[in-house]
Design an enzyme around this catalytic site. Structure first.
Site, short mmCIF file in Angstrom:
data_model
loop_
_atom_site.label_atom_id
_atom_site.label_comp_id
_atom_site.label_asym_id
_atom_site.label_seq_id
_atom_site.Cartn_x
_atom_site.Cartn_y
_atom_site.Cartn_z
N TRP A 90 -2.76 2.82 -4.32
CA TRP A 90 -3.43 1.66 -4.92
C TRP A 90 -4.87 1.65 -4.43
O TRP A 90 -5.13 1.51 -3.23
CB TRP A 90 -2.71 0.37 -4.51
CG TRP A 90 -3.38 -0.88 -5.02
CD1 TRP A 90 -3.51 -1.26 -6.32
CD2 TRP A 90 -4.00 -1.90 -4.23
NE1 TRP A 90 -4.18 -2.46 -6.40
CE2 TRP A 90 -4.49 -2.88 -5.13
CE3 TRP A 90 -4.19 -2.08 -2.87
CZ2 TRP A 90 -5.16 -4.02 -4.69
CZ3 TRP A 90 -4.85 -3.22 -2.43
CH2 TRP A 90 -5.33 -4.18 -3.33
N PRO A 92 -7.99 -0.05 -6.25
CA PRO A 92 -8.52 -0.73 -7.44
C PRO A 92 -10.01 -0.53 -7.68
O PRO A 92 -10.46 -0.61 -8.83
CB PRO A 92 -8.20 -2.21 -7.17
CG PRO A 92 -8.06 -2.31 -5.68
CD PRO A 92 -7.46 -1.00 -5.25
N TRP A 106 -8.23 23.26 0.27
CA TRP A 106 -9.18 22.16 0.41
C TRP A 106 -10.14 22.08 -0.78
O TRP A 106 -11.32 21.73 -0.65
CB TRP A 106 -9.96 22.24 1.73
CG TRP A 106 -9.03 22.05 2.91
CD1 TRP A 106 -8.45 23.03 3.65
CD2 TRP A 106 -8.55 20.80 3.41
NE1 TRP A 106 -7.64 22.47 4.61
CE2 TRP A 106 -7.68 21.10 4.50
CE3 TRP A 106 -8.77 19.47 3.09
CZ2 TRP A 106 -7.03 20.12 5.23
CZ3 TRP A 106 -8.12 18.48 3.82
CH2 TRP A 106 -7.27 18.80 4.87
N GLY A 119 -4.94 -0.91 -10.87
CA GLY A 119 -5.58 -0.20 -9.77
C GLY A 119 -4.72 0.87 -9.12
O GLY A 119 -5.04 1.33 -8.02
N LYS A 120 -3.64 1.28 -9.77
CA LYS A 120 -2.74 2.28 -9.20
C LYS A 120 -3.09 3.68 -9.74
O LYS A 120 -3.60 3.83 -10.86
CB LYS A 120 -1.29 1.93 -9.52
CG LYS A 120 -0.87 0.59 -8.93
CD LYS A 120 0.50 0.16 -9.42
CE LYS A 120 0.82 -1.24 -8.91
NZ LYS A 120 2.12 -1.75 -9.42
N LYS A 142 -5.70 15.17 2.43
CA LYS A 142 -6.68 14.09 2.35
C LYS A 142 -6.71 13.56 0.92
O LYS A 142 -6.52 14.32 -0.05
CB LYS A 142 -8.10 14.59 2.70
CG LYS A 142 -8.35 14.86 4.17
CD LYS A 142 -8.65 13.58 4.94
CE LYS A 142 -9.09 13.90 6.37
NZ LYS A 142 -9.34 12.68 7.16
N GLU A 332 -0.64 -6.62 -3.95
CA GLU A 332 -0.43 -5.29 -3.37
C GLU A 332 -0.49 -5.32 -1.84
O GLU A 332 0.10 -4.46 -1.17
CB GLU A 332 -1.44 -4.29 -3.92
CG GLU A 332 -1.27 -4.00 -5.41
CD GLU A 332 0.12 -3.46 -5.75
OE1 GLU A 332 0.66 -2.66 -4.96
OE2 GLU A 332 0.65 -3.85 -6.81
N ASP A 356 2.45 -9.81 16.57
CA ASP A 356 1.28 -10.03 17.40
C ASP A 356 0.25 -10.88 16.68
O ASP A 356 0.12 -10.83 15.46
CB ASP A 356 0.65 -8.68 17.76
CG ASP A 356 -0.59 -8.83 18.63
OD1 ASP A 356 -0.42 -9.23 19.80
OD2 ASP A 356 -1.70 -8.59 18.13
N GLU A 411 4.02 -14.38 18.64
CA GLU A 411 3.05 -14.56 19.72
C GLU A 411 2.07 -15.63 19.25
O GLU A 411 1.10 -15.35 18.55
CB GLU A 411 2.32 -13.26 20.03
CG GLU A 411 1.42 -13.40 21.27
CD GLU A 411 0.12 -12.60 21.19
OE1 GLU A 411 -0.44 -12.32 22.26
OE2 GLU A 411 -0.33 -12.29 20.07
#
Length: 692
Positions: A90, A92, A106, A119-120, A142, A332, A356, A411
């Protein structure tokens, strides 16, 4: 001293009753939570309405939360039955997406994603001619993001399951994790324990050696210690991948990746599986309150925009933490975070979460510069972030619906009402909150007061000051008190004498004697009175002698303080072993009598002159004499259940580093003599002062 009735026909004292008035309501909100003011009641009803609306939208758009929270099965990368690979993201604000990596030399343009709605982006790569996957296990990848401004960005998938860093690099790499023989869990999850005794742990420091310790080390060397100590729950910190080790795991960069600095995902699965085989449940310290600002190996600017997963502008940044803040109203974003919880429960078989930074989530001001006195105006109003509260309600509702024994802990330092009430009652749905005032109180006492000036009433108030019907995890100290810049209780008590005078082969000097006795008493008082669960940070049970400091520029990247010296406990001639033994037997005594699972204690004495505290919980009488110089004979204490009592835990026993002044064969008989508003009482023959 802990006394237990041996022969009795009575039951423990009932919890206090709260008068309520009948009222019509739509979400079964307990009226006692709204007696003081109508605003909290109406506010909770409003939040519950927002929660119900979100559930309805999930049902209409996604077929319900079950499918929605399984999105980790479709986003990121997945191998199909025919060994083809499907990639989904996702992004967008992106103009185009490509995949590059070892598999295509690469090449930045050979494998473009196809743009989909909302936006997918998706990419399908067929298998190679030999029918094996085109991207091999353990190879690097990547995502290449082309922005509308013409930039080319190299990103890690937000759904990456494994990321690693080359020794000489500062940037993490996305590594495709698809092992040919994935770990298969052998043991079922243990049942939710009656009493929760938590061992707060960090895998990387769980070794005496000055290095990053491993999952395997924890499995084979630390789990047996935790079992022996009587803890039935482990809270694992710093598991979600974080590029900066010294952040203690609180600057997360990859939310679906278990930290690779400790080992592989399969080794973490084994750790949890072995813990389950020992009857120990495992909680993940989950960080959904914020995210690292890293871009190349984090979520920040994934699609080249200032927003994506976060609020844009100042609302999307935490000024104190220097991190990004999630947009909990984004569809999303909800998919990502709720699926993240489901992923850790399903893939690794965690048993729940410690959330947390909940205080930061609850309020638009994030708790910065805000004091909380308990006034309802501090908790209900426009300064409350309803989007994040609805997210927390959704998270708790989904977790507790899908996993009956799931445990969630918040917490929160603010004391938000209804935080630990069920969602169907208008609460946020947590099982426990951390009793964060207790460790602060102990540190304040040790820093500011002489022993003779300790205020028993103030200590008892801090231990027992919690919202009725909302469970707390009590602790004398956690990782916060161990960090550099602060001191552990043991270090506050004994300081430099710990380096030279902890040998059991020589008499204790006054500093070590006082420190050892108070260390035990403070922890037992917290254990017995402070909450419905108990937490200890690893190593503090035996008075770990040094602070905790991760390698960083300021300490020349040293690991000297980023370790736990468990070897000190294994040396018979050191007194650390005595503190360890007391902590172990304290937990085992609780396991036998279950005071953490019992109603709140009845406090019958908090005598300022005598420095004595007495309370009853689960038919167990706790007696503490904090006076530095006075002992007492035939000291009368109030008792609920009549009968014969015997000593079950004595902090003064010699093998706990005490002086052995009590006769454990002594039997204490109650008399039908009313005392401190209880129907019975008894005389305790000897109540010794702190130092002999």
């Amino acid at each position: 001293m802990v006394l237990k009735v041996e022969e009795s026909t009575a039951h423990s004292l009932p919890p206090p009753t709260i008068p309520v008035r009948p009222e019509t309501r739509t979400c079964n909100l307990p009226v006692e939570l709204a007696l003081m003011c109508e605003i909290p009641h109406l506010f909770c009803l409003w939040l519950y309405g927002l929660f119900e609306k979100q559930l309805t939208l999930l049902e209409e758009a996604e077929g319900g939360f079950d499918q929605f929270t399984r999105s980790y099965k479709s986003y990121g990368v997945h191998r199909m039955p025919d060994n083809s690979l499907v990639f989904k993201e996702w992004a967008p604000a992106a103009e185009a997406l490509f995949l590059t990596g070892d598999f295509n030399g690469w090449d930045n343009f050979s494998h473009p994603y196809a743009k989909k709605d909302f936006g997918k982006w998706e990419l399908h790569i067929p298998p190679k001619e030999d029918k094996t996957p085109a991207v091999a296990h353990n190879s690097k990848l990547k995502v290449v993001v082309h922005t509308r401004m013409g930039e080319r960005l190299y990103r890690i998938s937000p759904w990456a399951k494994y990321v690693t860093r080359h020794e000489k690099s500062v940037i993490y790499d996305w590594v495709h994790w698809d092992p040919p023989q994935p770990y298969i869990h052998k043991h079922p999850r243990p049942q939710k324990p009656r009493s929760l005794r938590i061992y707060e742990s960090h895998v990387g420091i769980a070794s005496p050696e000055g290095k990053v310790a491993s999952y395997s080390n924890f499995t084979h060397n630390v789990l047996p210690r935790i079992k022996d100590l009587g803890y039935n729950c482990i809270q694992l910190m710093a598991i979600m991948e974080h590029a900066y080790y010294a952040s203690f795991g609180y600057q997360v960069t990859s939310f679906f990746a278990a930290s690779s600095r400790y080992g592989t995902p399969e080794e973490l699965k084994e750790l949890i599986d072995v813990a389950h085989s020992l009857g120990i449940i495992v909680l993940l310290d989950v960080v959904h309150s914020h995210a690292s600002k890293n871009t190349e190996d984090g979520l920040n600017s994934f699609d080249g925009s200032d927003s994506c997963f976060f609020h844009s502008g100042p609302r999307g940044e935490h000024s104190l933490w220097d991190s990004r803040l999630f947009n909990y109203s984004g569809w999303e974003v909800l998919r990502f975070l709720l699926s993240n919880l489901r992923w850790w429960m399903e893939e690794y078989r965690f048993d729940g979460f410690r959330f947390d930074g909940v205080t930061s989530m609850l309020y638009h001001h994030h708790g910065i510069g805000s004091g909380f006195s308990g006034d309802y105006a501090e908790y209900f109003g426009l300064h409350v972030d309803e989007d994040s509260i609805v997210y927390l309600m959704l998270a708790n509702h989904i977790l507790h619906t899908l996993y009956q024994d799931c445990i969630t802990i918040a917490e929160d330092v603010s004391g938000m009402p209804t935080l630990c009430r069920p969602v169907q009652e208008g609460g946020l749905g947590f099982d426990f909150r951390l009793a964060m005032a207790i460790p602060d109180k102990w540190i304040q006492i040790l820093k500011e007061f002489k022993d003779e000036d300790w205020n028993m009433g103030n200590i008892v108030h801090t231990m027992s000051n919690r919202r009725y019907g909302e469970k707390c995890i009590a602790y004398a100290e956690s990782h916060d008190q161990a960090l550099v810049g602060d001191k552990t209780l043991a270090f506050w008590l004994m300081d430099k004498d710990m380096y030279t005078n902890m040998s059991a082969l020589i008499p204790m000097n006054s500093v070590i004697d006082r420190g050892i006795q108070l260390h035990k008493m403070m922890r037992l008082l917290t254990h017995g009175l402070g909450g419905e669960g108990y937490l200890n940070f690893m190593g503090n049970e035996f008075g770990h002698p040094e602070w905790l400091d991760f390698p960083r520029v300021g300490n020349n990247e040293s690991y000297h303080y980023a370790r736990r010296q468990f070897n000190l406990v294994d040396m018979d001639h050191l007194r650390y072993r005595q503190l360890y033994a007391f902590d172990r037997d304290m937990n085992r005594t609780e396991d036998k009598y279950g005071w953490l699972a019992a109603p709140p204690a009845y406090i019958s004495a908090k005598h300022e002159g005598d420095k004595v505290i007495v309370f009853e919980r689960a038919n167990v009488i706790f007696i503490f004499n904090f006076h530095p110089t006075n002992s007492y004979s035939n000291y009368r204490v109030a008792v609920g259940p009549p009968g014969k009592y015997k000593i079950k835990l004595d902090s003064d026993e010699i093998h706990y580093g005490g002086h052995g002044r009590l006769d454990h064969n002594t039997e204490f008989f109650t008399e039908p003599m009313e005392f401190s508003n209880l129907p019975n009482s008894m005389l305790v023959s000897k109540l010794y002062y702190l130092l002999p």
